[in-house]
Enzyme design. Structure first.
Site, PDB file in Angstrom:
ATOM      1  N   TYR A   1      -2.726   4.414   9.183  1.00 60.44           N
ATOM      2  CA  TYR A   1      -2.145   3.149   8.713  1.00 60.44           C
ATOM      3  C   TYR A   1      -1.038   2.683   9.663  1.00 60.44           C
ATOM      4  CZ  TYR A   1      -1.504  -0.293   4.981  1.00 60.44           C
ATOM      5  OH  TYR A   1      -1.455  -1.443   4.241  1.00 60.44           O
TER       6      TYR A   1
ATOM      7  N   TYR B   1       0.843  -1.199   0.000  1.00 63.05           N
ATOM      8  CA  TYR B   1       0.000   0.000   0.000  1.00 63.05           C
ATOM      9  C   TYR B   1       0.880   1.252   0.000  1.00 63.05           C
ATOM     10  CZ  TYR B   1      -3.601   3.320   1.189  1.00 63.05           C
ATOM     11  OH  TYR B   1      -4.430   4.412   1.172  1.00 63.05           O
TER      12      TYR B   1
HETATM   13  P1  NAI Z   1      -7.565 -10.207   4.118  1.00 62.31           P
HETATM   14  O1  NAI Z   1      -7.815  -9.960   5.573  1.00 62.31           O
HETATM   15  O2  NAI Z   1      -8.617 -10.877   3.350  1.00 62.31           O
HETATM   16  O3  NAI Z   1      -6.157 -10.949   3.916  1.00 62.31           O
HETATM   17  C1  NAI Z   1      -5.104 -10.928   4.853  1.00 62.31           C
HETATM   18  C2  NAI Z   1      -4.653 -12.373   5.010  1.00 62.31           C
HETATM   19  O4  NAI Z   1      -3.481 -12.499   5.808  1.00 62.31           O
HETATM   20  C3  NAI Z   1      -5.732 -13.248   5.680  1.00 62.31           C
HETATM   21  O5  NAI Z   1      -6.074 -14.307   4.831  1.00 62.31           O
HETATM   22  C4  NAI Z   1      -5.042 -13.723   6.931  1.00 62.31           C
HETATM   23  O6  NAI Z   1      -5.508 -14.997   7.392  1.00 62.31           O
HETATM   24  C5  NAI Z   1      -3.592 -13.756   6.458  1.00 62.31           C
HETATM   25  N1  NAI Z   1      -2.657 -13.886   7.592  1.00 62.31           N
HETATM   26  C6  NAI Z   1      -2.603 -13.118   8.719  1.00 62.31           C
HETATM   27  N2  NAI Z   1      -1.667 -13.605   9.551  1.00 62.31           N
HETATM   28  C7  NAI Z   1      -1.104 -14.679   8.945  1.00 62.31           C
HETATM   29  C8  NAI Z   1      -0.083 -15.622   9.311  1.00 62.31           C
HETATM   30  N3  NAI Z   1       0.572 -15.504  10.472  1.00 62.31           N
HETATM   31  N4  NAI Z   1       0.225 -16.617   8.442  1.00 62.31           N
HETATM   32  C9  NAI Z   1      -0.412 -16.727   7.257  1.00 62.31           C
HETATM   33  N5  NAI Z   1      -1.385 -15.878   6.852  1.00 62.31           N
HETATM   34  C10 NAI Z   1      -1.731 -14.870   7.687  1.00 62.31           C
HETATM   35  O7  NAI Z   1      -7.313  -8.731   3.504  1.00 62.31           O
HETATM   36  P2  NAI Z   1      -6.729  -8.224   2.100  1.00 62.31           P
HETATM   37  O8  NAI Z   1      -7.102  -6.793   2.030  1.00 62.31           O
HETATM   38  O9  NAI Z   1      -7.118  -9.134   1.019  1.00 62.31           O
HETATM   39  O10 NAI Z   1      -5.160  -8.247   2.346  1.00 62.31           O
HETATM   40  C11 NAI Z   1      -4.247  -8.908   1.520  1.00 62.31           C
HETATM   41  C12 NAI Z   1      -2.992  -8.078   1.310  1.00 62.31           C
HETATM   42  O11 NAI Z   1      -3.323  -6.914   0.540  1.00 62.31           O
HETATM   43  C13 NAI Z   1      -2.360  -7.564   2.605  1.00 62.31           C
HETATM   44  O12 NAI Z   1      -0.952  -7.593   2.465  1.00 62.31           O
HETATM   45  C14 NAI Z   1      -2.836  -6.121   2.641  1.00 62.31           C
HETATM   46  O13 NAI Z   1      -2.010  -5.288   3.420  1.00 62.31           O
HETATM   47  C15 NAI Z   1      -2.756  -5.791   1.167  1.00 62.31           C
HETATM   48  N6  NAI Z   1      -3.469  -4.584   0.756  1.00 62.31           N
HETATM   49  C16 NAI Z   1      -4.782  -4.404   1.086  1.00 62.31           C
HETATM   50  C17 NAI Z   1      -5.442  -3.240   0.752  1.00 62.31           C
HETATM   51  C18 NAI Z   1      -6.855  -3.022   1.185  1.00 62.31           C
HETATM   52  O14 NAI Z   1      -7.299  -1.856   1.202  1.00 62.31           O
HETATM   53  N7  NAI Z   1      -7.607  -4.052   1.512  1.00 62.31           N
HETATM   54  C19 NAI Z   1      -4.772  -2.163  -0.015  1.00 62.31           C
HETATM   55  C20 NAI Z   1      -3.405  -2.471  -0.363  1.00 62.31           C
HETATM   56  C21 NAI Z   1      -2.783  -3.638   0.018  1.00 62.31           C
END
Ligand code: NAI
Length: 270
Positions: free
Chosen positions: A160, A150
């Site tokens: 953030y 991000y």
């Molecule tokens: P999400 O909450 O659906 O995905 C985050 C994932 O990380 C989850 O599946 C969670 O179980 C996993 N996770 C957390 N701790 C873990 C561990 N110890 N071992 C393995 N997996 C673990 O949310 P999202 O938004 O799909 O996030 C995915 C990526 O995208 C993240 O890196 C987030 O920072 C990034 N991102 C998200 C944005 C947004 O606005 N949603 C914008 C830009 C980047």
């Protein structure tokens, strides 16, 4: 519409929690484009999550792995190669967790145990994943790794918080490891800097709806959706982007290079 861009390719997708997850959408698009995949997430997320549904749709095994646990990661890559009967071609790292943010601790009063955990899960995990793959030689030549990030890595978005620092480290690891993996196996490593998107991780940020609306108004093309993010990842896994590596690629409708938009200026005049 599918173009068979990933026909014959095999990949591992980290981080599909529910149907809003960026990883969930990307898994579906990869399979639509002809890829075979393995899904993985933390054991606790697998117990709570709905990943079974996705696994059935994608005809994919689910192999649990906590990204902070080297044994889990080694097992994941070894089992994935056994499953595919060979090496893999792409990896999506879509993992993040801001412990202090979660516990309501502001940036000026961080708990450092939480802070370590945040960095480990959200940033160092990319190094752990890459080092594991490198050492067991799990990725085919000309393979592709994408991690999601991000723009708070470059510019301040106060709420953030520590995740901004984690993302800066994540992007740096992609560059540094991109050099070594490029030299040895022509494997490319990039980060995709996505617009704010309503997911479980996204909604955890304070004032999220406000800055999502702000980004929408600031971006000439509007915010990029989760489906569009999935499409972009597919292109990066495909053979059409073989010479792109060590980059932080903004997928944000132009937000990152806009100083001010007419829509925002108008609002300020009200
Ligand atoms: P999400 O909450 O659906 O995905 C985050 C994932 O990380 C989850 O599946 C969670 O179980 C996993 N996770 C957390 N701790 C873990 C561990 N110890 N071992 C393995 N997996 C673990 O949310 P999202 O938004 O799909 O996030 C995915 C990526 O995208 C993240 O890196 C987030 O920072 C990034 N991102 C998200 C944005 C947004 O606005 N949603 C914008 C830009 C980047």
């Amino acid at each position: 519409m599918a173009h068979n861009l990933l026909q014959g390719k095999k990949g591992i997708i980290f981080g599909a929690l529910d149907e809003h997850s960026l990883a969930w959408k990307t898994a579906l698009r990869c399979v639509e484009e002809g890829a075979q995949i393995v899904l993985t997430n933390a054991p606790i997320a697998l117990r709570m999550g709905e990943i079974k549904k996705l696994a059935e749709t994608c005809n994919a095994p689910v192999i649990p792995a906590d990204v902070t646990n080297m044994e889990d990661l080694k097992n994941l890559f070894t089992k994935s190669m056994e499953h595919f009967g060979g090496k893999i071609d792409f990896v999506l790292h879509s993992v993040g967790m801001g412990m202090n943010v979660r516990k309501g601790r502001p940036y000026t009063d961080l708990d450092y145990d939480f802070n370590h955990k945040t960095f480990d899960i959200s940033a160092m995990s990319l190094h752990r994943v890459l080092q594991t793959a490198y050492q067991v030689d799990a990725i085919n030549d000309w393979g592709s790794v994408v991690a999601l990030t991000y723009i708070a890595a470059q510019r301040v978005f106060p709420d953030y918080s520590e995740m901004a620092d984690a993302k800066a480290l994540l992007e740096s690891i992609a560059r540094s490891f991109g050099y070594h993996y490029g030299i040895r196996n022509k494997v490319r490593i990039n980060t995709v800097s996505q617009s704010p998107t309503k997911t479980t991780a996204g909604s955890g940020v304070k004032g999220f709806d406000g800055f999502m609306a702000y980004a929408e108004k600031m971006s000439p093309l509007g915010n990029a959706t989760a489906d569009q993010c999935a499409n972009y990842c597919v292109t990066l896994f495909s053979d059409l982007t073989r010479m792109v590596t060590m980059q932080n690629l903004f997928h944000d409708g132009g937000f990152s290079f806009t100083g001010v938009s007419a829509a925002i200026a108008e609002q300020m005049e009200k």
